[in-house]
Motif scaffolding. Structure first.
Motif, PDB file in Angstrom:
ATOM      1  N   ARG A   1       0.824  -1.211   0.000  1.00  0.00           N
ATOM      2  CA  ARG A   1       0.000   0.000   0.000  1.00  0.00           C
ATOM      3  C   ARG A   1       0.857   1.259   0.000  1.00  0.00           C
ATOM      4  N   THR A   2       0.719   2.035  -1.057  1.00  0.00           N
ATOM      5  CA  THR A   2       1.435   3.300  -1.152  1.00  0.00           C
ATOM      6  C   THR A   2       0.651   4.276  -2.016  1.00  0.00           C
ATOM      7  N   MET A   3       0.781   5.534  -1.735  1.00  0.00           N
ATOM      8  CA  MET A   3       0.318   6.563  -2.653  1.00  0.00           C
ATOM      9  C   MET A   3       1.343   6.703  -3.780  1.00  0.00           C
ATOM     10  N   LYS A   4       0.960   7.396  -4.833  1.00  0.00           N
ATOM     11  CA  LYS A   4       1.907   7.725  -5.900  1.00  0.00           C
ATOM     12  C   LYS A   4       2.633   8.992  -5.455  1.00  0.00           C
ATOM     13  N   TYR A   5       3.681   8.781  -4.639  1.00  0.00           N
ATOM     14  CA  TYR A   5       4.336   9.928  -4.017  1.00  0.00           C
ATOM     15  C   TYR A   5       5.247  10.654  -4.998  1.00  0.00           C
ATOM     16  N   PRO A   6       5.142  11.972  -5.063  1.00  0.00           N
ATOM     17  CA  PRO A   6       6.029  12.741  -5.940  1.00  0.00           C
ATOM     18  C   PRO A   6       7.462  12.711  -5.414  1.00  0.00           C
ATOM     19  N   ASP A   7       8.410  12.901  -6.325  1.00  0.00           N
ATOM     20  CA  ASP A   7       9.796  13.101  -5.899  1.00  0.00           C
ATOM     21  C   ASP A   7       9.853  14.262  -4.917  1.00  0.00           C
TER      22      ASP A   7
END
Length: 591
Positions: A317-323
């Motif tokens: 489970r993860t968000m699509k995290y920005p750099d």
């Protein structure tokens, strides 16, 4: 003769400020999202993405209006470079959930005292943008008009406000981080995580078990300065952290002929992240590592293909995290409890019924992934019709990478294949026919029939099984001296393939295997300057290559790539399973 009189019009729209500031300018708008990585040149603000409606448009000083981001998490790095180079849009307007553009703008504001406002408006208001030529943002208000409005004051950086967090329940560790009890770097990182949580509407934070950093790709001086600022403040990761593919082969860039103006800062950026405690894995496929997360694990990953694979195939489970957010989560060990971290945020919101053609080869998977992403956009799709196809993990890797290129969604479900897919008959339904797949194939194939100069493999990074299959396909063949075959992979896979004897087999056929970096970062001399057409089996690279390296692309199966390397040429005919007389798989869904 009476002249027509055109009355000037204007309208005001209320929105939600994602990054504060005020600015105005001519409006440029498009109905589809834009990936700034691979889609916009950070040096001049021109749209590079040949597949986008705004291709060739210069965004500098204009108000960009698109539904939201899509594609690469590295868009936040490109946004920061654009702002610091003085060639960014004057402002950005979105109507979907958006974090990638916003974080790049927030980093510019907090760390570099530069402002570019980002405003979210309703979908209903968004459709008005094409009716007006100019826009101005003042606070939470968007003013649309036919004529330039009164001159805007010169953009200035607002005073950075202390994060409120009044709607977010803070655990003792969150308060300690915000108070600086774990050091200045952790304090700064937690403030950015808190800001992201407010944008996401989270009500609390949670621990993550690991992180994957995509921000180690060198886009320009700003990305290096940001990382060095954190390191110099004493930053250390609190959870096991892997590093994405970087911009060069860390150990061999000089030998490969890479210019020092790229090799040295790219290496310095990689070293900065390892100084903070990250593992020098240097792969865009961290799910191939022995540290791949288990089903249900809460993680903080960036890199678009890695995110969708982790969520969709592994069930982590993860968000699509920005750099930039990726390293902040790694330093704090905390992430907002929102989006795909929650059961509610992982459910399918649309259905795509695929008409599976009979006899499809392995190029079907990146192709159908690319087409599904274009349909889904920001929705999480349940893909049906593939229940009896038995895709390999390499097939799912190719599907996910292409899906993440054309979509903004952080995951997908494939009925009968991925672990959390369930049957929801009441979802909005779209049919993806063989004719639609053919149109997608034509979009990815931008090159004409004829000679090719390069075969590009490994975007995302090749797996050990793909190395073995390539070596088998090359067995007994003679490749054209005019064609280079280049494969990119991570260090761990290279070692596995070496032990299996496949690297020696590939060496014998003249295949060049490059570690640490990947095709989205490669240019000259790996891509020879006289190369006009590249052959690839990657839907992701087929999309990005025309803008990144200025070459046309032929897309096909791995066997097609080997055949192109043997003959030095490629046909412009679609594969037989995509041609008009194609029969459907016996279990294909009806229209």
């Amino acid at each position: 003769m009476q002249k027509d009189v055109v009355l000037s019009r204007s309208v005001q729209v209320s929105g939600r400020m994602l990054c504060s500031g005020q600015a105005g300018g001519p409006v440029v708008t498009a109905p589809v999202g834009l990936s700034f990585w691979g889609g916009v040149d950070p040096l001049n603000g021109i749209v590079l993405d040949r597949h986008h409606p705004l291709a060739g448009e210069c965004l500098t000083g204009k108000v960009l209006a698109v539904p939201g981001g899509r594609g690469s998490c590295t868009g936040s790095c490109v946004m920061l470079e654009l702002i610091l180079n003085g060639v960014a849009p004057a402002a950005i307007i979105v109507c979907e959930h958006e974090e990638i553009y916003t974080l790049g703008a927030l980093i510019a504001q907090v760390f570099f005292d530069r402002t570019m406002p980002v405003l979210q408006i309703s979908r209903e208001a968004f459709v008005l943008l094409g009716q007006y030529r100019f826009a101005r943002i003042e606070g939470q208000t968007l003013i649309l008009s036919d004529e330039p409005t009164t001159a805007m004051p010169a953009p200035s950086a607002p005073i950075a406000q202390e994060p409120g967090g009044h709607d977010i329940a803070l655990a003792p560790i969150d308060r300690a981080l915000l108070a600086g009890e774990h050091g200045k770097a952790a304090q700064v990182a937690m403030r950015l995580v808190l800001k992201m949580a407010e944008l996401q509407g989270a009500t609390r934070f949670m621990d993550v078990t690991q992180a994957h950093i995509d921000g180690c790709i060198y886009i320009g001086p700003a990305s290096l300065r940001f990382a060095q600022m954190l390191r110099d403040l004493g930053a250390k990761v609190r959870v096991p952290t892997t590093l994405n593919a970087i911009s060069v082969d860390r150990r061999r860039w000089r030998e490969l002929g890479v210019d020092a103006t790229l090799g040295e800062p790219a290496s310095a950026l990689a070293d900065t992240y390892t100084d903070m405690g990250a593992r020098p894995t240097f792969t865009c496929a961290p799910y191939l590592l022995d540290s791949a997360p288990a089903f249900g694990a809460q993680i903080g990953w960036a890199e678009s293909n890695a995110v969708v694979y982790a969520n969709s195939v592994l069930g982590a489970r993860t968000m699509k995290y920005p750099d930039f957010m990726d390293i902040c989560i790694a330093i704090t060990g905390r992430a907002p409890y929102a989006g795909c971290h929650r059961d509610e945020g992982r459910r399918a919101t649309c259905a795509i019924d695929v008409q599976m053609p009979e006899g499809a080869d392995d190029s079907f998977w990146p192709l159908v992934g690319y087409c599904c992403g274009a349909i889904a956009r920001h929705e999480i799709p349940l893909v049906r019709g593939l229940e009896n196809t038995c895709p390999t993990l390499d097939d799912l890797k190719a599907f996910g990478a292409a899906f993440a290129t054309s979509a903004g969604a952080p995951m997908f479900h494939i009925a009968g294949v991925t672990p959390e897919a369930d049957r929801q008959p009441d979802l909005p339904r779209t049919i993806l026919s063989v004719a639609d797949l053919l149109e997608g194939w034509k979009e990815l194939n931008t090159g004409d029939a004829g000679c090719i100069g390069l075969v590009s493999l490994g975007n995302p990074h090749f797996s050990a099984s793909e190395m073995h299959r390539l070596a088998d396909l090359l067995e007994g063949r003679m490749c054209s001296e005019q064609v280079k075959i280049v494969v990119t992979c991570g260090r761990a896979v290279f070692e596995q393939a070496t032990q299996a004897g496949d690297i020696a087999r590939l060496d014998a056929f003249g295949v060049q295997v490059i570690q640490d970096t990947c095709w989205c970062m490669l240019g000259e001399p790996i891509v020879p300057p006289d190369t006009h057409t590249i052959m690839t089996n990657s839907g992701k690279y087929a999309h990005y290559a025309p803008g990144l390296v200025g070459c046309r692309v032929r897309f096909g199966s791995l066997a097609d790539c080997v055949e192109a390397a043997r003959t030095g040429a490629v046909s412009d005919n679609p594969p037989a399973w995509l041609q008009p007389a194609t029969t459907l798989h016996p279990n294909a869904l009806p229209a």
